[in-house]
Design a protein around this motif. Sequence first.
Motif, PDB file in Angstrom:
ATOM      1  N   ASP A 126       6.255   9.384  -9.501  1.00 38.76           N
ATOM      2  CA  ASP A 126       7.489  10.104  -9.833  1.00 38.76           C
ATOM      3  C   ASP A 126       8.517   9.963  -8.710  1.00 38.76           C
ATOM      4  O   ASP A 126       9.709   9.739  -8.965  1.00 38.76           O
ATOM      5  CB  ASP A 126       7.182  11.586 -10.074  1.00 38.76           C
ATOM      6  N   GLU A 127       8.067  10.110  -7.461  1.00 40.48           N
ATOM      7  CA  GLU A 127       8.991  10.048  -6.329  1.00 40.48           C
ATOM      8  C   GLU A 127       9.601   8.659  -6.180  1.00 40.48           C
ATOM      9  O   GLU A 127      10.752   8.514  -5.761  1.00 40.48           O
ATOM     10  CB  GLU A 127       8.274  10.437  -5.031  1.00 40.48           C
ATOM     11  N   MET A 128       8.839   7.624  -6.530  1.00 46.66           N
ATOM     12  CA  MET A 128       9.336   6.263  -6.381  1.00 46.66           C
ATOM     13  C   MET A 128      10.181   5.826  -7.573  1.00 46.66           C
ATOM     14  O   MET A 128      11.161   5.094  -7.420  1.00 46.66           O
ATOM     15  CB  MET A 128       8.173   5.290  -6.182  1.00 46.66           C
ATOM     16  N   ARG A 129       9.821   6.268  -8.781  1.00 45.76           N
ATOM     17  CA  ARG A 129      10.487   5.769  -9.982  1.00 45.76           C
ATOM     18  C   ARG A 129      11.651   6.634 -10.448  1.00 45.76           C
ATOM     19  O   ARG A 129      12.536   6.141 -11.143  1.00 45.76           O
ATOM     20  CB  ARG A 129       9.458   5.658 -11.115  1.00 45.76           C
ATOM     21  N   ALA A 141       5.058  10.046   0.669  1.00 47.46           N
ATOM     22  CA  ALA A 141       3.757   9.512   0.248  1.00 47.46           C
ATOM     23  C   ALA A 141       2.629  10.023   1.142  1.00 47.46           C
ATOM     24  O   ALA A 141       1.546  10.400   0.662  1.00 47.46           O
ATOM     25  CB  ALA A 141       3.805   7.981   0.285  1.00 47.46           C
ATOM     26  N   LEU A 142       2.876  10.068   2.450  1.00 50.57           N
ATOM     27  CA  LEU A 142       1.861  10.591   3.361  1.00 50.57           C
ATOM     28  C   LEU A 142       1.595  12.069   3.108  1.00 50.57           C
ATOM     29  O   LEU A 142       0.444  12.528   3.162  1.00 50.57           O
ATOM     30  CB  LEU A 142       2.308  10.369   4.807  1.00 50.57           C
ATOM     31  N   ALA A 143       2.688  12.828   2.809  1.00 50.35           N
ATOM     32  CA  ALA A 143       2.504  14.258   2.562  1.00 50.35           C
ATOM     33  C   ALA A 143       1.698  14.507   1.298  1.00 50.35           C
ATOM     34  O   ALA A 143       0.888  15.442   1.224  1.00 50.35           O
ATOM     35  CB  ALA A 143       3.871  14.947   2.465  1.00 50.35           C
ATOM     36  N   VAL A 144       1.924  13.656   0.260  1.00 48.27           N
ATOM     37  CA  VAL A 144       1.237  13.857  -1.017  1.00 48.27           C
ATOM     38  C   VAL A 144      -0.178  13.312  -0.982  1.00 48.27           C
ATOM     39  O   VAL A 144      -1.147  13.974  -1.393  1.00 48.27           O
ATOM     40  CB  VAL A 144       2.055  13.193  -2.156  1.00 48.27           C
ATOM     41  N   ALA A 145      -0.312  12.064  -0.482  1.00 48.95           N
ATOM     42  CA  ALA A 145      -1.617  11.397  -0.564  1.00 48.95           C
ATOM     43  C   ALA A 145      -2.492  11.650   0.660  1.00 48.95           C
ATOM     44  O   ALA A 145      -3.697  11.378   0.615  1.00 48.95           O
ATOM     45  CB  ALA A 145      -1.416   9.891  -0.736  1.00 48.95           C
ATOM     46  N   GLY A 146      -1.891  12.138   1.733  1.00 51.43           N
ATOM     47  CA  GLY A 146      -2.672  12.319   2.955  1.00 51.43           C
ATOM     48  C   GLY A 146      -3.895  13.192   2.783  1.00 51.43           C
ATOM     49  O   GLY A 146      -5.025  12.776   3.151  1.00 51.43           O
TER      50      GLY A 146
END
Length: 351
Positions: free
Chosen positions: A248-251, A213-218
């Motif tokens: 996608d990564e979470m679901r 999440a940090l890599a994507v949303a950072g």
Amino acid sequence: MISVKNVLVALAVAFTAYLAARGLWWTEPVPYPLIVVATLGMYLATTWLCIFWDPASISAAQEEEHIGDAHRARGRLPVPAMILALAAAIIVPSAISFAVGPGAVTSGFATWYLGGIGALMTIVMVRRRPWTAWAGIVILAVGSMAWMGPANALALGLVGSIVWVTCAQLLVRSLDRAARDTSRLAQLQRAASAWQASQVGRQRERRVQVQQALAVAGPVLTRTVATGGRLNDDDRLEARLAEGRLRDEMRGPRLLDDEVRAELERARRRGANVTVLDEGGLEGLDDETLSVIRAQLAEALRSASSDRLYIRTSPDARVAVTVVGRSPSVGGPSEEDGVDLWREIPHPGAA
């Protein structure tokens, strides 16, 4: 190797041999010495057979899984030996009493069988045949009382045999209870270990998701903070794409590889609304099988032109993933979108 079991076996052999040897210590002539010797041989053979015969084969995995049941099955006396023990309880008292003659039935060399059959039935009890052991004691009591009278039988050793068998039964029950407690404790330990392992796995999975999440949303969050929330159209598109990637990564992490991620982003960049859900059905599949499914999913997405894409795993044994595409009908509202794509990706090897 010296162990408690080996010591007990040695004591049982020595004690039964001592009891049988008393039958050879004649203090007066006996009418039928061959019958006495043959009966002693039969008694020793039967007793030692009951001590040493253990044909039960329990695997290590079964014993670990069912400690109490495996312990009882491994120690239970086989049926043929059980029948021989009952036969000895019937034959030995009458054969010895007949062989020594009516005048010597209460002599020391003639009453050894009271302790001898009692010891045999104690062994039978320890080998987890309680009904057989008590049946043997009843047979011993009837036979000895018939030959020497109730008072003499009770005074010369019958009471001791009854006490031995009773103590053996209490001991066996205590051991079985301890074995059951050990089995429950082992099961609780395995359950606790499995729970701890699952918690460690979930923590590791959460750390991976946070890092992703940090890599994507950072970068998007950094630009948002830097511009004070004033994003241009390109930045808003990147924010929507980042949100989609996080969902996608979470679901549906089992459905994703680099090729699938690229096709999902391509669909979103052209304006499609994409939903990815892993609802079960892919558990336990190896990486090679998942790669085949992901390759087919990427191919389906590559040719899709729908405005809405729904990608779901399936619990069906034949279908791994279902891809549904919907687009507005010509001249109709969005609530009446028509299905323009339906693709079922089968499990590799499914009929």
